[in-house]
Motif scaffolding. Structure first.
Motif, PDB file in Angstrom:
ATOM      1  N   VAL A  14       0.952  -1.022  -0.075  1.00 29.13           N
ATOM      2  CA  VAL A  14       0.013  -0.253  -0.442  1.00 29.13           C
ATOM      3  C   VAL A  14       0.807   1.478   0.434  1.00 29.13           C
ATOM      4  CG1 VAL A  14      -2.031   1.258   1.529  1.00 29.13           C
ATOM      5  CG2 VAL A  14      -2.195  -1.139   1.204  1.00 29.13           C
ATOM      6  N   GLY A  15       1.932   1.493   1.090  1.00 29.79           N
ATOM      7  CA  GLY A  15       3.043   2.221   0.898  1.00 29.79           C
ATOM      8  C   GLY A  15       3.581   2.413  -0.579  1.00 29.79           C
ATOM      9  N   GLN A  16       3.739   1.706  -0.824  1.00 27.53           N
ATOM     10  CA  GLN A  16       4.849   1.630  -2.657  1.00 27.53           C
ATOM     11  C   GLN A  16       3.153   1.942  -3.945  1.00 27.53           C
ATOM     12  OE1 GLN A  16       8.127   1.149  -4.650  1.00 27.53           O
ATOM     13  NE2 GLN A  16       7.276   1.248  -1.840  1.00 27.53           N
ATOM     14  N   LEU A  17       3.033   1.387  -3.605  1.00 31.49           N
ATOM     15  CA  LEU A  17       1.364   1.436  -4.343  1.00 31.49           C
ATOM     16  C   LEU A  17       0.956   3.335  -4.292  1.00 31.49           C
ATOM     17  CD1 LEU A  17      -0.409  -1.068  -4.911  1.00 31.49           C
ATOM     18  CD2 LEU A  17       1.003  -0.405  -6.664  1.00 31.49           C
ATOM     19  N   LEU A  18       0.919   4.070  -3.051  1.00 26.04           N
ATOM     20  CA  LEU A  18       0.596   5.299  -2.806  1.00 26.04           C
ATOM     21  C   LEU A  18       2.251   6.099  -3.206  1.00 26.04           C
ATOM     22  CD1 LEU A  18      -1.607   4.943   0.468  1.00 26.04           C
ATOM     23  CD2 LEU A  18      -2.265   5.872  -1.944  1.00 26.04           C
TER      24      LEU A  18
END
Length: 322
Positions: free
Chosen positions: A89-93
């Motif tokens: 999630v952190g990476q996609l954001l």
């Protein structure tokens, strides 16, 4: 004169427009700083009691109950799954925000300032995205490491605990210890032997002008030596709960990606003052090989006398004020 009478009313308006543009140029790029809180989205949402996603509201206790002292008990995969999801999630954001940053949505349509004077390497965003996400030595290998160490009870017992929230002090301590160990492993990869360097780290060094998507593009041996061994050592040196582990993992993975960026960020000047790693700091290593072996912090390079300020290479190789 009539001419001055006609133009006089225009001056305040022109000045106001100039001030507005200056404000937009200086403030709007800071929207990219949303990458920092975005890294912690999942563990934050699941540890704030007022959140509808607070973990006890959506998961049964039996889904994460585990007694490390009971040899018959086995770890539940929930903590592992949430940890991998937190990084994802952190990476996609992070990548979502980077898209808007790269294509000038935060800078009035202008391309951000590149680190190197030759400019950012041209590439198709989708190609870079797919290359980044599909590297076997990147997220695939990291997921295998996390799965193995979690399910085979190789982590300290505190890591299996859901009690409490994020311990920010320990999160920062994990980042510091990890980067210190990674600094040592990085120098060893360069110095142990030419053959070892050729098989481990040299594939990553083909990028002398890296882009954000090159962060995990190297070799399996490089990831094992420089990332996984320090990760396991850090876990055994700093004991924390599962939420702190998630926060650390997401911050670490995302910060590694950010320092490979081809552009400068608005917060880089502040980071230079604090000794935190920036894209320009890491570009020094990729361009000249023998400086700036640290990643998240430049402190270890300063101690080891391997630090070079990017301004030392301006304006010939690097742009000014990077």
């Amino acid at each position: 004169s009539a001419l001055s009478d006609d133009t006089a009313p225009e001056q305040p308006r022109v000045m106001k427009e100039t001030n507005n543009r200056s404000m937009e140029d200086n403030i709007l790029p800071w929207a990219s700083a949303l990458v920092w809180p975005a890294m912690f989205t999942l563990p934050l949402c699941m540890t704030i009691e007022s959140s509808p996603l607070f973990y006890t509201k959506i998961f049964k206790y039996s889904w994460y109950e585990y007694d490390p002292l009971d040899p018959e008990d086995t770890p539940k995969p929930l903590g592992l799954s949430l940890g991998i999801l937190a990084v994802a999630v952190g990476q996609l954001l992070n990548l979502f925000i980077f898209y808007f940053f790269k294509f000038g949505y935060f800078s009035m349509g202008k391309e951000p300032l590149s680190v190197q004077t030759k400019g950012a390497r041209p590439y198709q965003f989708f190609e870079g995205l797919m290359t980044h996400l599909c590297q076997p030595e990147g997220f695939v290998l990291l997921a295998c490491y996390l799965s193995g160490t979690w399910m085979f009870k190789l982590m300290p017992s505190s890591y299996y605990s859901f009690e409490g929230g994020i311990d920010w002090g320990k999160t920062f301590l994990c980042l510091t210890v990890q980067d210190g160990l990674q600094y040592v492993m990085h120098r060893l990869e360069h110095d142990v032997s030419p053959a070892f360097y050729r098989w481990s780290h040299k594939p990553h060094h083909r990028f002398t002008n890296p882009r954000l998507f090159d962060a995990f593009n190297g070799s399996v041996l490089d990831t094992i030596c420089m990332i996984l061994i320090p990760l396991y050592a850090t876990a055994n040196l700093v004991h924390c709960n599962v939420w702190t582990y998630m926060a650390f993992g997401s911050a670490y993975a995302n910060w590694l990606v950010l320092i490979h960026c081809e552009y400068t960020f608005p917060w880089d000047r502040l980071f230079h003052m604090l000794g935190f790693g920036t894209p320009a700091d890491h570009h020094v290593h990729h361009a000249f090989f023998k400086y700036n072996f640290g990643h998240l912090f430049m402190w270890f390079d300063m101690i080891g006398q391997t630090y070079k300020n990017p301004s030392d290479f301006a304006p010939k190789a690097f742009n000014e004020n990077v």
